[in-house]
Design a protein around this motif. Structure first.
Motif, PDB file in Angstrom:
ATOM      1  N   ALA A 114      -6.148 -44.248 -32.589  1.00  0.00           N
ATOM      2  CA  ALA A 114      -7.504 -44.169 -33.148  1.00  0.00           C
ATOM      3  C   ALA A 114      -7.857 -42.728 -33.533  1.00  0.00           C
ATOM      4  O   ALA A 114      -8.506 -42.489 -34.560  1.00  0.00           O
ATOM      5  N   GLY A 115      -7.406 -41.760 -32.727  1.00  0.00           N
ATOM      6  CA  GLY A 115      -7.632 -40.357 -33.048  1.00  0.00           C
ATOM      7  C   GLY A 115      -6.953 -39.968 -34.360  1.00  0.00           C
ATOM      8  O   GLY A 115      -7.549 -39.299 -35.214  1.00  0.00           O
ATOM      9  N   GLY A 116      -5.699 -40.404 -34.535  1.00  0.00           N
ATOM     10  CA  GLY A 116      -4.970 -40.120 -35.776  1.00  0.00           C
ATOM     11  C   GLY A 116      -5.631 -40.772 -36.980  1.00  0.00           C
ATOM     12  O   GLY A 116      -5.797 -40.149 -38.033  1.00  0.00           O
ATOM     13  N   GLN A 117      -6.034 -42.015 -36.802  1.00  0.00           N
ATOM     14  CA  GLN A 117      -6.677 -42.745 -37.891  1.00  0.00           C
ATOM     15  C   GLN A 117      -7.986 -42.058 -38.299  1.00  0.00           C
ATOM     16  O   GLN A 117      -8.315 -41.979 -39.489  1.00  0.00           O
ATOM     17  N   SER A 118      -8.738 -41.542 -37.330  1.00  0.00           N
ATOM     18  CA  SER A 118     -10.032 -40.908 -37.647  1.00  0.00           C
ATOM     19  C   SER A 118      -9.835 -39.668 -38.516  1.00  0.00           C
ATOM     20  O   SER A 118     -10.593 -39.436 -39.462  1.00  0.00           O
ATOM     21  N   VAL A 119      -8.807 -38.882 -38.216  1.00  0.00           N
ATOM     22  CA  VAL A 119      -8.552 -37.671 -39.009  1.00  0.00           C
ATOM     23  C   VAL A 119      -8.052 -38.072 -40.396  1.00  0.00           C
ATOM     24  O   VAL A 119      -8.437 -37.478 -41.416  1.00  0.00           O
ATOM     25  N   ASP A 120      -7.225 -39.105 -40.442  1.00  0.00           N
ATOM     26  CA  ASP A 120      -6.708 -39.609 -41.717  1.00  0.00           C
ATOM     27  C   ASP A 120      -7.863 -40.059 -42.625  1.00  0.00           C
ATOM     28  O   ASP A 120      -7.935 -39.687 -43.802  1.00  0.00           O
ATOM     29  N   VAL A 121      -8.775 -40.841 -42.063  1.00  0.00           N
ATOM     30  CA  VAL A 121      -9.916 -41.352 -42.833  1.00  0.00           C
ATOM     31  C   VAL A 121     -10.801 -40.200 -43.307  1.00  0.00           C
ATOM     32  O   VAL A 121     -11.214 -40.137 -44.473  1.00  0.00           O
ATOM     33  N   HIS A 168     -23.632 -45.208 -37.311  1.00  0.00           N
ATOM     34  CA  HIS A 168     -23.143 -45.255 -38.701  1.00  0.00           C
ATOM     35  C   HIS A 168     -24.068 -44.505 -39.653  1.00  0.00           C
ATOM     36  O   HIS A 168     -23.614 -44.019 -40.693  1.00  0.00           O
ATOM     37  N   VAL A 169     -25.350 -44.388 -39.295  1.00  0.00           N
ATOM     38  CA  VAL A 169     -26.271 -43.607 -40.132  1.00  0.00           C
ATOM     39  C   VAL A 169     -25.916 -42.120 -40.039  1.00  0.00           C
ATOM     40  O   VAL A 169     -25.926 -41.403 -41.035  1.00  0.00           O
ATOM     41  N   MET A 191     -16.437 -44.001 -39.583  1.00  0.00           N
ATOM     42  CA  MET A 191     -16.376 -43.297 -38.297  1.00  0.00           C
ATOM     43  C   MET A 191     -17.072 -44.104 -37.204  1.00  0.00           C
ATOM     44  O   MET A 191     -16.675 -44.038 -36.036  1.00  0.00           O
ATOM     45  N   ALA A 192     -18.103 -44.883 -37.562  1.00  0.00           N
ATOM     46  CA  ALA A 192     -18.783 -45.711 -36.560  1.00  0.00           C
ATOM     47  C   ALA A 192     -17.874 -46.837 -36.075  1.00  0.00           C
ATOM     48  O   ALA A 192     -17.843 -47.158 -34.882  1.00  0.00           O
ATOM     49  N   ILE A 193     -17.119 -47.431 -37.013  1.00  0.00           N
ATOM     50  CA  ILE A 193     -16.156 -48.468 -36.605  1.00  0.00           C
ATOM     51  C   ILE A 193     -15.136 -47.849 -35.643  1.00  0.00           C
ATOM     52  O   ILE A 193     -14.861 -48.395 -34.572  1.00  0.00           O
ATOM     53  N   LEU A 194     -14.619 -46.668 -36.013  1.00  0.00           N
ATOM     54  CA  LEU A 194     -13.621 -45.997 -35.168  1.00  0.00           C
ATOM     55  C   LEU A 194     -14.208 -45.512 -33.844  1.00  0.00           C
ATOM     56  O   LEU A 194     -13.519 -45.519 -32.818  1.00  0.00           O
ATOM     57  N   ALA A 195     -15.469 -45.075 -33.867  1.00  0.00           N
ATOM     58  CA  ALA A 195     -16.099 -44.630 -32.620  1.00  0.00           C
ATOM     59  C   ALA A 195     -16.217 -45.805 -31.649  1.00  0.00           C
ATOM     60  O   ALA A 195     -15.977 -45.662 -30.447  1.00  0.00           O
ATOM     61  N   GLY A 196     -16.565 -46.984 -32.175  1.00  0.00           N
ATOM     62  CA  GLY A 196     -16.607 -48.186 -31.337  1.00  0.00           C
ATOM     63  C   GLY A 196     -15.227 -48.514 -30.790  1.00  0.00           C
ATOM     64  O   GLY A 196     -15.055 -48.745 -29.584  1.00  0.00           O
ATOM     65  N   ASP A 197     -14.229 -48.503 -31.666  1.00  0.00           N
ATOM     66  CA  ASP A 197     -12.847 -48.757 -31.231  1.00  0.00           C
ATOM     67  C   ASP A 197     -12.411 -47.729 -30.185  1.00  0.00           C
ATOM     68  O   ASP A 197     -11.778 -48.072 -29.186  1.00  0.00           O
TER      69      ASP A 197
END
Lengths: 295, 295
Positions: free
Chosen positions: A155-162, B102-103, B109-115
């Protein structure tokens, strides 16, 4: 060894284990369960659970304690694909030649199916305690599973990618993304297999290094295929990364260097695997196959 | 007992435990970590970890093994709010008087923060093994945590709620949604507290019944407040459920019956809690307070 035939046998075995652990399609929440099962039961390569099982056997593992972790790993991999494909993320409509989960079940149900799969992965892995209550590797395996799926892993890698999509990346950032986004779950798979079989700390460090090399090779191959592949073979639109204006290993290093790096990394992994006293033939053949795969 | 003062002390204690377990805001994935911490560190009631800790003490628990589970429970509750608020779900822009994740951080990032929070919850709970490796309640507590957060708990309830929004529900479906969506995590909190303290199976069944009654009372109170509340007090737009055309307990049973049911359920829970030999005064006072809360 006929690696393709061997691999197909193992894929069937993983699918059978997965089906045994997936929730039954019934109850008020049937639609959620169907969306979860649809997401997992596509024609996947099952690379992670297969590598986990092979590493477990490599260190003498003979029981079924690895099976809930194999299922859990594939559920986590599947959840990540469902969320990556969402309109707010990569906005992909095809995955492995099938419609993505949000296209079939809608966006809200796809978010919940991902959440459901991620949670069910832990619910499933914890069942390992029912199989071998005294196996000292289980708590460590749970720690590795959650760490490598989370903010210090996938999830950390995906966040930086996004976050950095469409921006110029430096080498350190690219390495970070690849190590975490794809690498972490492959590394976790092999390390969990070793932990559950009771491998020594030294051997676990070696397994971890081999897995890291395989994970990076696999990711680079994915990038190469995204440039050179064919949609019919890949099951997803060619240039989908480029369409989204992403910097990949290939845009950074070029095709030739990328090809060379895949080969060097694979050799590095194979040297480690062949250094163990256990049976590593299948793992080595699988690693070699990853170099030449077309999808 | 000055329940509000006592509650504030416990909220501070939970916040301090949470801060100790949350990931540090550093590294390439700093933005993800910030989004995770933003989601957790709002002015929450911390009801679930407080009830977990109180139930742990009720059965004689004296250690710190409950703390990673307290933090994990609040992370799971927080992740569920982040995903529920997403545009594809309830599309809420305010939560506890603050902008939703998400705001502030964007939808991806909100989807990933939840994950990330959901995964980190398990990473955190597993740390209980480092504190009391031999505590036989930990594997069971992990099983309860994952089951009650997942398809047979909160996520399952949420999926049916989302799916049937705007449709006429029968009583069975409404009961199912309430038991799972809000009830499951409250029940899990109290049961985990009891398990970690080594409570008997009989006592765990009783705790489970008390928690179920409290969870339902809490959900009905929430529905009542959504009709009668004041935006300044609630920190979210009044009638947000009605705006989304949702059937709630109140639209089904009416305000008077809903009020009466909250009281009856609370009495049922309090009778069970007062039947235990341990110290239950705070849990009883808290349950009573939930009847009269304004937000």
């Amino acid at each position: 060894m006929d690696i393709k035939a061997e691999l197909n046998l193992r894929i069937q075995e993983v699918n059978s284990i997965l089906e045994g652990y997936l929730p039954e399609s019934t109850g008020f929440q049937k639609n959620l369960i169907d969306a979860m099962n649809y997401s997992v039961m596509g024609p996947g390569k099952r690379l992670r659970p297969i590598m986990m099982q092979e590493t477990y056997k490599l260190f003498g593992g003979k029981g079924k304690v690895v099976e809930p972790f194999m299922a859990a790993m594939e559920m986590i991999h599947s959840y990540s694909l469902v969320h990556d494909d969402l309109p707010a993320m990569d906005d992909d409509e095809l995955r492995r030649g099938r419609k993505t989960t949000h296209v079939v079940y809608g966006e809200a149900m796809a978010i919940l199916a991902g959440d459901g799969l991620l949670t069910y992965a832990f619910e499933t892995a914890v069942k390992a305690f029912d199989i071998e209550p005294e196996n000292k590797g289980i708590p460590k395996a749970l720690a590795v599973l959650s760490r490598d799926a989370g903010v210090y892993g996938m999830a950390g890698g995906q966040s930086v990618d996004v976050e950095l999509t469409g921006k110029r990346l430096d080498k350190d950032t690219l390495d970070f993304i690849y190590k975490l986004k794809t690498g972490a779950l492959i590394e976790a798979s092999m390390v969990i297999g070793a932990l559950l079989a009771g491998a020594s700390e030294d051997d676990i460090i070696k397994v971890s290094k081999a897995a890291e090399a395989i994970g990076l090779a696999f990711q680079i191959r994915d990038d190469i295929l995204d440039v050179t592949g064919d949609a019919d073979v890949l099951g997803k639109p060619v240039l989908s990364d480029e369409k989204n204006d992403k910097t990949t290993y290939v845009t950074f290093e070029g095709l030739d260097k990328s090809e060379a790096d895949v080969k060097a990394l694979s050799k590095q992994a194979i040297d480690i695997l062949e250094g163990f006293s256990g049976e590593s033939k299948f793992l080595v053949a699988l690693t070699n196959m990853l170099i030449d795969r077309e999808k």
